[in-house]
Write an enzyme that holds these catalytic residues in place. Structure first.
Site, short mmCIF file in Angstrom:
data_model
loop_
_atom_site.label_atom_id
_atom_site.label_comp_id
_atom_site.label_asym_id
_atom_site.label_seq_id
_atom_site.Cartn_x
_atom_site.Cartn_y
_atom_site.Cartn_z
N SER A 287 -4.80 -0.08 -3.33
CA SER A 287 -5.25 1.26 -3.01
C SER A 287 -6.49 1.10 -2.14
CB SER A 287 -5.56 2.05 -4.28
OG SER A 287 -5.57 3.42 -3.98
N GLU A 288 -6.51 1.79 -0.99
CA GLU A 288 -7.51 1.47 0.03
C GLU A 288 -8.94 1.83 -0.36
OE1 GLU A 288 -4.90 3.45 0.45
OE2 GLU A 288 -5.44 5.33 1.46
N ASN A 289 -9.11 2.56 -1.44
CA ASN A 289 -10.48 2.82 -1.89
C ASN A 289 -11.09 1.59 -2.57
OD1 ASN A 289 -8.56 3.44 -3.98
ND2 ASN A 289 -10.28 4.16 -5.19
N SER B 244 -11.57 -3.81 2.03
CA SER B 244 -10.26 -3.19 1.83
C SER B 244 -9.54 -2.99 3.16
CB SER B 244 -10.44 -1.83 1.13
OG SER B 244 -9.20 -1.24 0.89
N ASN C 296 0.85 -1.19 0.00
CA ASN C 296 0.00 0.00 0.00
C ASN C 296 0.88 1.24 0.00
OD1 ASN C 296 -1.39 2.36 1.46
ND2 ASN C 296 -3.11 1.02 0.97
#
Lengths: 233, 217
Positions: free
Chosen positions: B45-47, B87, B22
């Protein structure tokens, strides 16, 4: 077969009122319920508490509700890129509660899944933990966070059917599935609404049981916040 | 002294074959440009995407495919999309092998501050608090000192914290340091930078053992 289809956005938003708490799906401007937001602007109800990862930009997304001073409180993880938001926050007109993004997602999911609360390590030792219960598990400190309690959840999906089943596209999925069934009434708007039976049950991301009302959305702008490209060589 | 791209290039050496990584916004994003192409790495990607690729070609941007910085992106073969709770389940459940993020301050016990400056507009922590509270392997990418010349490598953070005791390694424009129980252990110096200069720029306890090698890329 149970049908969740309603004629249009105004029937979908029946019962919304000033002072209520709403959830809005979306990350940045991606996957936001554009039609529901436009209808809330038209209805001009106010004193709203809004749970949404972000607060839109000045002239789009939740920025449209801010512009009309409809929002009393925002619960978000990141609220940059919005000058009117900043102005209202600094003048004290707007109350803002900033919480970690994963905690925001989980507080939605907890409400959806019937958990009153949960422990997370996120925010331990920071100001986010102030006034919260903390507890050690396996040698690591966690804080207690509660499920959200909201009146309406507004979500946006790519495809849906009349039974309320939803399929999302790309990263426009984000918080949308976590908010389904996390409020008293979940309203889903979709780019393409088809009769039940047309979507393959294997491909459904969110079963219709979590959705009370679904409608065919119109005029999606799908604005891009940061257009980044590479050159062909 | 390193520039931002060279900091990213040095951090890229920490990325191993098979890692899920990340990357935060800023210098960390640049790390993707320097990862060796003979190893397999997936960027999260944390979205809600794993297997993030480069920016799209002009005309191929898709509003439904963005990264956590809200930039249009592409995906690579093997990529997947998922919701925000899943996520952060990946992150909290320590399935992500390496987290690289920027910081305003790091203290010698591994505390990090990177989300709020009192008196200035507060934009929020986004996913940073979840990332630092859960990740097992956190590398901070930052300049050694702030614009005013004050050290960002401190005994104790002065800004509101993002997480406590979590940073493992720091790569700055001057040095590579490991956060140990006894303080910042100096591992490498940037080309042309003396140990004395690093000492001068470091407010926290700096452990110097033997010859400190110059960084290689």
């Amino acid at each position: 077969m149970i049908t969740k289809k309603v004629a249009d956005v105004s029937s979908a938003l029946k019962g919304v009122d000033s002072g209520m708490t709403f959830m809005f799906g979306g990350f940045g401007l991606s996957g936001i319920p554009e039609n529901a937001i436009a209808e809330l602007v038209r209805l001009n109800i106010n004193k709203l508490t809004c749970i949404s990862n972000n607060a839109g930009v000045d002239d789009f997304g939740l920025g449209l509700l801010l512009h009309q001073h409809q929002i009393k409180k925002m619960i978000s993880s990141y609220v940059g890129e919005n000058a009117e938001f900043e102005r209202q926050m600094l003048s004290g007109e707007l109350e803002v509660e900033l919480i970690p993004q994963g905690t925001l997602a989980e507080r939605c999911r907890a409400a959806q899944a019937g958990f009153p609360a949960f422990y997370t390590p996120a925010g331990y030792g920071t100001e986010v933990a102030q006034g919260k219960e903390s507890r050690e598990f396996n040698g690591k400190m966690h804080i207690l966070e509660y499920a959200f309690d909201a009146d309406f959840a507004f979500v946006k999906a790519w495809k849906g059917d009349t039974a309320g089943n939803l399929i999302f596209k790309g990263t426009a999925r984000n918080f949308n599935p976590n908010m389904c069934g996390a409020a008293k009434i979940t309203v889903a708007e979709v780019e393409e609404l088809v009769p039940a039976g047309e979507l393959d049950p294997n491909e459904i991301h969110m079963p219709g049981i979590f959705i009370q009302r679904i409608f065919q959305g119109v005029n999606y702008e799908k604005r891009i916040e940061q257009r980044t490209v590479r050159q062909r060589n | 002294m390193l520039d931002k791209n060279q900091i990213a290039q040095r951090i890229a050496k920490e990325v191993r074959d098979g890692y899920y990584v990340n990357l935060g916004i800023g210098i960390p994003t640049l790390v993707a440009n320097y990862v060796r192409d003979d190893i397999e790495v997936e960027f999260q990607s944390e979205n809600g995407v794993l297997g993030m690729g480069p920016f799209p070609f002009e005309g191929e941007e898709d509003a439904d495919i963005i990264n956590a910085g809200k930039q249009t992106i592409t995906t690579l073969p093997g990529a997947s999309f998922f919701d925000s709770a899943m996520s952060f389940g990946m992150i909290r459940g320590q399935h992500v092998d390496l987290t690289i993020l920027g910081a305003m301050e790091v203290s010698e016990n591994g505390d990090i501050a990177n989300w709020k400056i009192p008196g200035k507009m507060v934009k929020g922590m986004g996913g940073a608090m979840d990332l630092v509270a859960s990740a097992d392997n956190i590398i901070v990418a930052m300049m050694h000192t702030n614009r005013a010349g004050a050290s960002k490598v401190l005994k104790q953070c002065s800004l509101p914290l993002t997480g406590v005791g979590c940073v493992k390694k720091i790569v700055t424009n001057l040095a590579v340091m490991e956060v140990t129980n006894d303080g910042f252990k100096l591992l490498e110096r940037a080309p042309g930078v003396t140990v004395e200069a690093i000492k001068q720029a470091t407010d926290g306890h700096l452990i110097i053992e033997g010859e400190i090698p110059e960084m290689s890329f």
